[in-house]
Design an enzyme around this catalytic site. Structure first.
Site, PDB file in Angstrom:
ATOM      1  N   ASP A 218       0.836  -1.200   0.000  1.00 49.55           N
ATOM      2  CA  ASP A 218       0.000   0.000   0.000  1.00 49.55           C
ATOM      3  C   ASP A 218       0.872   1.252   0.000  1.00 49.55           C
ATOM      4  OD1 ASP A 218      -2.481   1.667   0.625  1.00 49.55           O
ATOM      5  OD2 ASP A 218      -3.268  -0.362   0.781  1.00 49.55           O
ATOM      6  N   HIS A 249      -3.898   5.816   3.464  1.00 49.12           N
ATOM      7  CA  HIS A 249      -4.586   4.594   3.058  1.00 49.12           C
ATOM      8  C   HIS A 249      -3.929   3.346   3.640  1.00 49.12           C
ATOM      9  CE1 HIS A 249      -5.854   1.329   0.277  1.00 49.12           C
ATOM     10  NE2 HIS A 249      -7.010   1.950   0.423  1.00 49.12           N
ATOM     11  N   SER A 415     -11.848  -1.652  -0.984  1.00 49.06           N
ATOM     12  CA  SER A 415     -10.509  -1.514  -0.409  1.00 49.06           C
ATOM     13  C   SER A 415     -10.549  -1.625   1.109  1.00 49.06           C
ATOM     14  CB  SER A 415      -9.895  -0.163  -0.799  1.00 49.06           C
ATOM     15  OG  SER A 415      -9.651  -0.104  -2.168  1.00 49.06           O
TER      16      SER A 415
END
Length: 1043
Positions: A218, A249, A415
């Protein structure tokens, strides 16, 4: 001014006007579409222009060796050949993987030498292949409350952004009232998604994810984040000099998996976190970064890997094959299925791979989230049928997770659902003693535990929810007593279980139909490699079940951990009047090499239970055949969207299948009483006597000559009707749509339009029907229904006696825009868009726009129009509005051949086509009796007699023109008589042509006008020169006289 002087000026002005008019007419006259796209226009803008004359390529090798060894190998084997070493450079990759052997290298190659160097590299024995180093664009990772980050997509307003083409990875947004409702529901569960899965029950048993190595690919994580107790390693694979997460994120994903904050607990707080920073702050990543990071994950013996990215390009082979290698190394990969819902056929890669656990999203009411991508997989189309995906679904709406530095927040999207399942997996891995994990746990056994333990939701179908919502405790019970085995997913196909078994439960089986395909996944928990011992066997449960005939196709080698088993189901002819249910089991025996410490092979028998509905064969009038074979999608080619108004999703990548982006149309037709079969092979591979209508919608491929011949024979002799929905095709517009891709450092140009109009025109030529190259937009009203015409085309040829509906539209094509500008912004005439024609017992209907049937980006639907068209073609029911005398053609609609859209020649279309350069063969989606053949016999006997108004064509059988009813077209001309009678090529004699000619557009007329203007000018200049000489002579004599 004298009269003679005025006459001279008038002649001069007239000559100049005629000459200028000739030149302007030739210049602005719509010439035939140039087949070659010349890129001599202005250079690319700063946004488009490459920053250098080099691009990076991935060179893959057949063996793992140190990077220096691969570099020396290339240098030694290319040095001294055309001075190649100066045309390419080896790029050193300074990252943690450089300590280990690798199977690839990255080189920078001059554009001018790229083709020759790539060919030279690929000819070397140790080189596997050479591909462009693509980049990935992570799109809108953050939730709606993160206003500081803009929504990022691959396309915006029709323009390509930097980065590899990548679908939306945004967190799904929801309406405010729904958000409040879900947040209240969440608060009632103490704001913990973990409590909804019963994670605390396993925590109380001491299972917290300890000694499980979790790789999070990520945006990174901060080392001192207070929510994590066990950050083992952080690695950076980007070109930025930081390990921290500056987007939030990666931190959020890690928090859902292993956070320990009381407000936003993760599932496995003792999991060892390995943060792989593979995205930059600009949310960009390259394939080579992923390959290095994947190799490092393999070398570091990771247990689980979460990847909340995806895209439509399942043909990015370096990436896809590395994922296969990663799972073959016994790393369990969990990945988001995509945020492109509610559209069907929008699965993202790598979550669509059978060796990966693909995760969809639901809300707290157990409804499929609108943003969650739907199946089926589209790899197998057109000859096969897609697999069931996602594998499972999990809560993905308003999930609590860690902020970038401290505190908690809520986000939504697949996600989010993906790390929810990844956290569940980490918790389940910790249940198995560490000494037994690698023997019992693998990508297949974990998927077996998840799908077999999942709770099936009421309402969604299998291509929306997969096996259902993850059930942690049920999966825990399965793993406690797990023994290595193989199984089939889905394990049941039950036509009585609707809507879960959609689309199969939507249409019963019947005799004389195309085979119904059902594609299942073999999960082999016994080993990374396995084999099918013998042909699968169908075990009918009763005598009636013997009416079912099944052929099987399956994986020769089951690797890694998974394979496929496809059923091709057909009802035998003796069952044409049977009505009832067929039940039984399909069994297949799988074996794998011995496990650690074992001496004998492992065997397992998989069972697939079938319960099918069968009805008597429906009448021909309500049977429709859908042509899937001639559809082309992205990847591999740049196939553009059907509606050019769609600016942020320009690729046609949803499969164009009845059960993907045409699924609403399929349901409508079934509700209307029609039965639809799918043909994934050429048009020679079906028996026209069984079908009332052949339906061609939004097709991009070419046609074999045998297909054109057979279709005309089917229509003329067999009573088959034809319905065609076309789309835009304009070469000038394709040129304008091209963009420079900074990843591949190359120009991308559409390989065709919304439909392949030149190919369709070839198919329709025997019936004197053709589409044009206009791109029409606007609204029109028909039968009190308002329809949006979105980037449709026009009809330019249609026989007299047919019914043609025309309406005023705006032409947005390049040539149309010029015409509209000259006409003051309006078109002078209506455009024909709908045509209906009777040919004996057959009927033909053509319409210029398919967007109203495609659920992907539909504005208004035209299902009612399709129903009325099928009522006409199948049942000969004529709607009074569609067949009004006011729209009946008294004279043929015609356009010259040289004015019809033509094919491009600057493109190797065979690279995308299933026709060009390919063999005509009926594949396994055809009736069993024509598998491996060219289809039903054409019985070619020579040239057939020409029908009135039709071009002659070689068919299989001689035709009697009196057998069909066609309005008489222009009479046929004997060219020898034409010349002997003094007619020059029939130019000025319209009645003598095979088809009418639009006189002003003919190039000979334009040339004649131009020549005439030029001659008049020359003639005037000569007269003027002579008069000057006379005047000069007169003046000289006068001077002599005076002297």
């Amino acid at each position: 001014m004298t009269t003679a002087r005025k006459f001279k000026i008038t002649i001069l002005n007239l000559s100049i006007i005629v000459l200028l008019f000739s030149i302007s007419v030739i210049h602005f006259n719509k010439s035939p579409q140039n087949q070659t796209l010349t890129l001599k226009s202005s250079p690319p803008s700063k946004e488009q222009q490459p920053v250098a004359s080099r691009r990076n390529y991935i060179v893959r090798f057949n063996e793992y060796k140190k990077s220096e060894h691969h570099k020396e190998y290339l240098e030694q084997n290319t040095k001294g050949k055309s001075n190649c070493t100066s045309s390419w450079d080896w790029i050193n990759r300074n990252n943690p993987a450089s300590r280990f052997p690798t199977d690839f290298g990255v080189v920078s190659i001059d554009d001018a030498e790229a083709d020759s160097l790539i060919t030279e590299f690929e000819s070397l024995g140790m080189v596997k292949d050479v591909t462009v180093d693509s980049s990935y664009q992570l799109r809108n990772l953050l939730g709606r409350n993160e206003k500081e980050h803009e929504r990022i997509g691959s396309f915006f307003d029709g323009k390509k952004r930097p980065g590899k083409i990548f679908t939306s990875m945004s967190f799904g947004e929801c309406e405010e009232n729904q958000t409040i409702e879900w947040r209240r529901e969440l608060l009632s569960h103490k704001s913990q998604v973990t409590s909804l899965f019963g994670a605390d029950a396993l925590w109380s048993k001491g299972y917290t994810g300890a000694k499980v190595k979790m790789a999070i690919f990520d945006t990174g994580i901060r080392s001192d984040h207070p929510h994590f107790r066990n950050i083992k390693e952080r690695t950076n694979w980007t070109d930025e000099d930081t390990l921290n997460d500056n987007l939030g994120h990666g931190t959020f994903v890690a928090g859902v998996i292993a956070g320990e904050d009381a407000e936003c607990l993760g599932f496995a707080p003792d999991t060892e976190i390995y943060a792989f920073r593979v995205f930059t702050d600009a949310q960009v990543s390259y394939t080579s970064w992923f390959l290095d990071a994947f190799n490092y994950a393999i070398a570091s013996n990771m247990d689980v890997l979460n990847l909340s990215i995806g895209g439509p390009d399942y043909l990015d082979l370096p990436f896809v094959e590395k994922v296969l290698e990663l799972t073959a190394s016994n790393i369990i990969m969990v990945s988001a299925i995509g945020n492109d819902g509610p559209l069907y056929g929008t699965l993202n890669n790598p979550a669509d791979q059978s060796d990966v656990i693909g995760v969809g999203g639901i809300d707290y009411n157990d409804h499929i989230a609108s943003f969650s991508s739907r199946g089926m997989s589209t790899w197998e189309i057109p000859h096969g049928y897609g697999r069931v995906k996602p594998d499972v679904v999990a809560y993905g709406r308003e999930i609590m997770g860690s902020k970038i530095s401290t505190g908690c927040k809520t986000l939504s999207g697949t996600s989010v659902a993906s790390p929810v399942v990844a956290g569940v997996v980490c918790l389940l891995v910790s249940v198995i003693p560490e000494s037994d994990r690698k023997q019992l746990l693998n990508p297949a056994s974990m998927k077996q535990a998840l799908v077999e333990g999942a709770a099936k939701l009421s309402g969604p179908n299998m291509y929306e929810q997969g096996a259902g919502r993850v059930d942690l405790l049920e999966s825990y019970e399965i793993l406690k007593s797990y023994k290595p085995r193989a199984s089939i997913f889905p394990s049941v196909l039950d036509y009585t279980d609707c809507p879960y078994a959609w689309p199969f439960c939507q249409q019963p089986l019947y005799a004389d139909a195309m085979p119904v395909l059902f594609n299942t996944t073999i999960l082999n928990g016994m080993g990374v490699i396995g084999y099918v011992e013998s042909q699968p066997v169908w075990h009918p449960s009763n005598e009636e079940s013997n009416l079912l005939s099944i052929h099987f196709t399956y994986s020769d080698i089951i690797w890694p951990w998974t394979g496929f088993l496809a059923l091709h189901m057909q009802i035998k002819e003796e069952g044409s009047q049977f009505s009832g249910e067929i039940e039984g089991n399909v069994t297949v025996k799988i074996y794998s090499p011995p496990g650690l410490g074992e001496n004998s092979f492992r065997y397992s028998t998989c069972v697939l239970r079938l319960k099918l509905k069968v009805i008597p064969t429906p009448p021909r009038s309500v049977r429709v055949l859908w042509d899937q074979f001639h559809s082309i999608k992205y990847p591999p080619g740049y196939i553009p969207r059907d509606s050019l108004d769609v600016r942020n999703d320009v690729l046609d990548w949803h499969g164009d299948h009845l059960h993907t982006n045409f699924h609403i149309m399929f349901n409508m037709l079934r509700d209307a009483g029609y039965y639809i079969d799918t043909l994934g092979s050429p048009l020679t591979c079906f028996d026209a006597r069984h079908y009332g209508t052949l339906l061609l919608v939004d097709l991009e491929d070419e046609y074999f000559e045998e297909e054109i011949q057979k279709l005309r024979d089917d229509v003329v002799n067999t009573g088959l009707s034809l319905v065609v929905f076309g789309d835009w095709y304009n070469v000038d517009t394709m040129v304008k749509m091209r963009f420079f891709d900074d990843n591949t450092r190359s120009w991308w140009t559409p390989v065709t339009g919304g439909a392949n109009i030149p190919a369709l025109n070839d198919l329709l030529a025997p019936f004197s029907i053709a589409f044009g190259d206009r791109i029409l937009n606007g609204d029109f009203n028909l039968n009190d229904e308002l329809i949006k015409y979105a980037s449709g085309t026009n009809i330019v040829r249609f026989p007299s006696g047919g019914y043609v509906h025309s309406f005023p539209f705006y032409d947005s094509s390049e040539s149309g825009a010029t015409h509209s500008f000259l006409a003051g912004g309006k078109d002078n005439a209506d455009s024909a868009i709908l045509g209906l024609l009777e040919i004996g017992e057959s009927r033909i209907a053509v319409y210029g726009d398919s967007n109203c049937l495609d659920s992907s980006h539909m504005v208004t639907n035209c299902y009612w129009l399709l129903r009325k068209i099928l009522d006409f073609t199948g049942k000969n029911v004529k709607d009074p509005v569609l067949f009004s005398n006011s729209v009946k053609l008294k004279t043929p609609l015609h356009q010259d051949n040289d004015q019809l859209p033509t094919r491009r020649t600057d493109l190797n279309f065979s690279a995308y086509s299933a026709v060009l350069g390919k063999e005509l063969i009926c594949r396994s989606d055809s009736r069993f009796d024509v598998w491996g053949t060219k289809g039903y016999g054409l019985q070619v006997r020579g040239r057939n007699r020409r029908l009135p108004g039709y071009k002659a064509i070689d068919l299989g059988m001689g035709l009697n023109s009196s057998d069909i009813s066609i309005s008489k077209g222009p009479k046929v001309v004997d060219k020898s008589k034409e010349i002997s009678s003094g007619k020059f090529l029939g130019l000025l004699y319209r009645d003598d042509l095979d088809a009418p000619v639009v006189f002003p557009s003919h190039w000979l007329v334009l040339a004649a006008v131009a020549v005439l203007g030029f001659l008049l000018l020359i003639h005037f200049l000569r007269i003027r020169q002579k008069r000057r000489r006379r005047r000069k002579g007169s003046n000289s004599s006068s001077r002599f006289t005076n002297l």
